[in-house]
Enzyme design. Structure first.
Site, short mmCIF file in Angstrom:
data_model
loop_
_atom_site.label_atom_id
_atom_site.label_comp_id
_atom_site.label_asym_id
_atom_site.label_seq_id
_atom_site.Cartn_x
_atom_site.Cartn_y
_atom_site.Cartn_z
N GLY A 57 0.81 -1.20 0.00
CA GLY A 57 0.00 0.00 0.00
C GLY A 57 0.85 1.25 0.00
O GLY A 57 1.86 1.29 -0.70
N CYS A 84 4.96 -6.36 1.86
CA CYS A 84 5.45 -5.00 1.73
C CYS A 84 4.90 -4.11 2.85
O CYS A 84 5.25 -4.28 4.00
CB CYS A 84 5.13 -4.45 0.34
SG CYS A 84 6.03 -2.91 0.02
N TYR A 85 4.00 -3.20 2.54
CA TYR A 85 3.40 -2.38 3.60
C TYR A 85 2.81 -3.27 4.68
O TYR A 85 2.94 -2.99 5.88
CB TYR A 85 2.31 -1.49 3.00
CG TYR A 85 1.67 -0.54 3.99
CD1 TYR A 85 2.25 0.69 4.28
CD2 TYR A 85 0.50 -0.89 4.66
CE1 TYR A 85 1.68 1.56 5.20
CE2 TYR A 85 -0.08 -0.03 5.58
CZ TYR A 85 0.50 1.18 5.85
OH TYR A 85 -0.07 2.05 6.75
N HIS A 171 7.39 -8.25 -3.15
CA HIS A 171 6.04 -8.49 -3.69
C HIS A 171 5.98 -9.86 -4.36
O HIS A 171 6.35 -9.99 -5.53
CB HIS A 171 5.68 -7.42 -4.72
CG HIS A 171 5.35 -6.09 -4.10
ND1 HIS A 171 4.10 -5.80 -3.62
CD2 HIS A 171 6.12 -5.01 -3.86
CE1 HIS A 171 4.11 -4.58 -3.11
NE2 HIS A 171 5.32 -4.07 -3.24
N GLU A 173 3.48 -11.32 -5.47
CA GLU A 173 2.39 -11.39 -6.45
C GLU A 173 2.78 -10.90 -7.83
O GLU A 173 2.04 -11.10 -8.78
CB GLU A 173 1.17 -10.61 -5.94
CG GLU A 173 1.26 -9.08 -5.99
CD GLU A 173 1.99 -8.45 -4.81
OE1 GLU A 173 2.75 -9.17 -4.12
OE2 GLU A 173 1.83 -7.24 -4.58
N ASP A 229 -18.79 -9.74 -21.05
CA ASP A 229 -19.43 -9.88 -19.73
C ASP A 229 -20.91 -10.24 -19.85
O ASP A 229 -21.38 -11.18 -19.20
CB ASP A 229 -19.29 -8.58 -18.92
CG ASP A 229 -17.84 -8.16 -18.77
OD1 ASP A 229 -16.97 -9.01 -19.02
OD2 ASP A 229 -17.59 -7.00 -18.42
N LYS A 368 -11.96 -10.60 -14.64
CA LYS A 368 -12.17 -10.73 -16.09
C LYS A 368 -11.61 -12.04 -16.66
O LYS A 368 -12.26 -12.71 -17.46
CB LYS A 368 -11.49 -9.54 -16.78
CG LYS A 368 -11.82 -9.41 -18.25
CD LYS A 368 -13.12 -8.67 -18.42
CE LYS A 368 -13.42 -8.30 -19.83
NZ LYS A 368 -14.57 -7.40 -19.89
#
Ligand code: XMP
Length: 513
Positions: A57, A84-85, A171, A173, A229, A368
């Site tokens: 963040g 991280c944060y 990170h 991710e 969608d 998505k």
């Protein structure tokens, strides 16, 4: 929620980070949801998550007003991973130290494993990780072991495996972290004891049950736009309740070549869905007569759409439910997870809230890429499932100037060539969007054969992007540009010049209007 009730909660300290983490967790086939950082220990206990992940963040835990976590959460007996944060927060809130050392790290950094580590598992002694922090953890809280460091940062990974609390400064991710997914999976499977059961097949089964439970024997209406969608939502609802579903496809006349046929063929021909195809092009073109202002075009198209849709839907008096293709990011971005904002974001297809329908939103927990997988599993054609985003007002905002039938025809023909050639070059899925623009207010001089011409240019726009917030112009191969130029000029009457837009976003937008 996944079938076995297992969920990992991602605490949001920065929306982009949280979404990426949630997606990675789901890629490991564990269901995850994003929760706000104001969540309390009690709320966490009530959700009974298998684990908690605190996202990255803001830069510093020291800034006044920097978001905190309810400290009782650390005693909630739920395995926790701070990233991280999130890792700095763990250190700070449990009695360690976080300091502005002046030695922040940004980008690729070598991580050295210094001690045996539950969370890092069999990571090699050194590996590349992605860092982005200004402050550093300078002392771990009591009870925590420090298991990895970097040249600049002594505490890059900290862990209290007794309490199952972990912190990683890097990170995991992001794709640049070499073994990032492995670290996340260690947390999910080894620490939290999750099982990889979140698959799209399970998602389809459980949403079918949920749809049936919600709508009972009532009639359901779904507006199809041609986009992925609404198509996936309709196909899913159709599989759940069959001919209780009526689809309404409003053809605004602002669609690309072949789009309307594709929608009707797929839903009528392949799925045998009851489909009302409203051919409203004349009405839209008339309403747009002489309008060249982009925002007025949008407004007129939006309003006309609503009117046409309402008129059509009122023929189905018994319909109580309306399907919306709301996705998980739409809900997160609207700031509240229980009241989904109707998807109206300058979008044609946004319907007024006073319509008396209860919403059916079968995709509201999906990202998505998951929606595309569901679409594929439901047997929707590739062209629909992988369709690039297309603005609701369609070709109207790609004709600079007023809208006429002739201009629509010109743009549609040029755009079809762009799509065809981009597909042929194997670039369609790689590009976020690729399309043609007709600046109908511009003429330029040209020469064709012995004749001087005075005709319109076509602009080609092709961009790469992750989320449309920022975009870069695509470096299309010269051969592709060459084919586009010669085909458009030769095949599209009224066009004598082709230009390629090399503007990124910002400062440009993706669309021209
Ligand atoms: P811009 O042009 O703002 O576009 O960079 C960002 C993304 O939004 C799409 N877009 C729209 N979508 N109605 C829509 O449904 C609109 O009025 C609209 N305007 C832009 C655009 O295609 C891109 O994907």
């Amino acid at each position: 929620m996944s079938e076995d009730g297992q969920v990992v909660l991602v605490v949001d300290f920065g929306a982009q980070y949280a979404q990426l983490i949630a997606r990675r967790v789901r890629e490991a086939r564990v269901y995850s949801e994003i929760v706000p950082h104001t969540i309390t220990a009690e709320e966490i206990r009530a959700r009974r998550p298998a684990g908690l992940i605190l996202s990255g963040g803001p830069k510093s835990v020291h800034v006044p007003g920097a978001p905190q976590l309810d400290p009782h959460i650390y005693d909630a007996d739920v395995p926790l991973l701070g990233i991280c944060y999130g890792a700095q927060l763990v250190a700070q809130q449990l009695g360690g130290e976080v300091s502005p050392t002046g030695k922040g790290e940004y980008g690729r950094t070598s991580l050295a494993v210094t001690n045996s580590s539950r969370i890092l598992g069999d990571l090699p002694p050194t590996s590349n990780v992605w860092m982005s922090h200004f402050d550093s953890i300078t002392a771990a809280p009591e009870g925590f072991a420090v298991t990895a460091s970097t040249a600049e940062v002594p505490v890059a990974v900290l862990e209290d495996s007794g309490r199952a609390i972990y912190g990683v400064q890097f990170h995991p991710e992001v794709a640049h972290t070499e073994r990032g997914q492995q670290v996340l999976e260690r947390f999910l499977f080894d620490v939290c004891g999750c099982r990889p059961t979140w698959t799209m097949t399970n998602v389809i089964d459980s949403s079918m049950e949920a749809i049936r439970a919600q709508v009972g024997k009532e009639r359901v209406i779904c507006g199809l736009s041609g986009g992925v969608d609404s198509a996936v939502a309709a196909a899913l609802v159709h599989r759940a309740v069959g001919d209780q579903l009526t689809c309404v496809f409003v053809d605004t006349g602002m669609m690309r070549e072949g789009e309307a046929e594709q929608v009707t063929e797929t839903f009528r021909g392949q799925f045998h869905v009851e489909l009302v195809h409203v051919k409203a092009a004349d009405r839209f073109i008339e309403a747009l007569n002489d309008i060249d202002d982009p925002e007025r075009k949008r407004k007129i198209i939006g309003e006309t759409f609503i009117r046409v849709f309402e008129e059509t839907a009122s023929q189905f008096e018994d319909a109580r439910f309306l399907v919306q293709g709301t996705l998980y990011p739409d809900i997160i971005e609207s700031g509240t997870s229980d009241a989904a904002k109707i998807k109206s974001h300058h979008n044609v297809g946004g319907l007024p809230e006073d319509m008396n329908f209860e919403l059916v939103e079968p995709l509201r927990n999906l990202f998505k890429d998951e929606v595309r997988t569901v679409g594929e599993e439901l047997g929707l054609p590739e062209e629909i499932v992988w369709r690039q985003p297309f603005p609701g007002p369609g070709l109207a905002v790609r004709i600079i100037g007023t809208i006429t039938r002739e201009r629509l025809e010109t743009l549609r023909a040029a755009d079809a060539i762009v799509t065809e050639e981009i597909r042929r070059a194997g670039l369609y899925r790689e590009l976020w969007q690729s399309f043609a623009i007709l600046p109908a207010t511009v003429h330029s001089v040209g020469v064709m054969g012995d004749e001087r011409t005075y005709a319109h240019p076509i602009i080609i726009r092709a961009v790469t992007s992750d989320d449309a917030m920022t975009a870069d112009w695509a470096r299309l191969p010269y051969e592709v540009l060459e084919r586009l130029s010669s085909r458009i000029i030769n095949e599209v009457p009224g066009v004598n010049r082709v230009a390629f837009d090399i503007t990124s976003k910002p400062p440009g937008t993706i669309e021209w209007e």
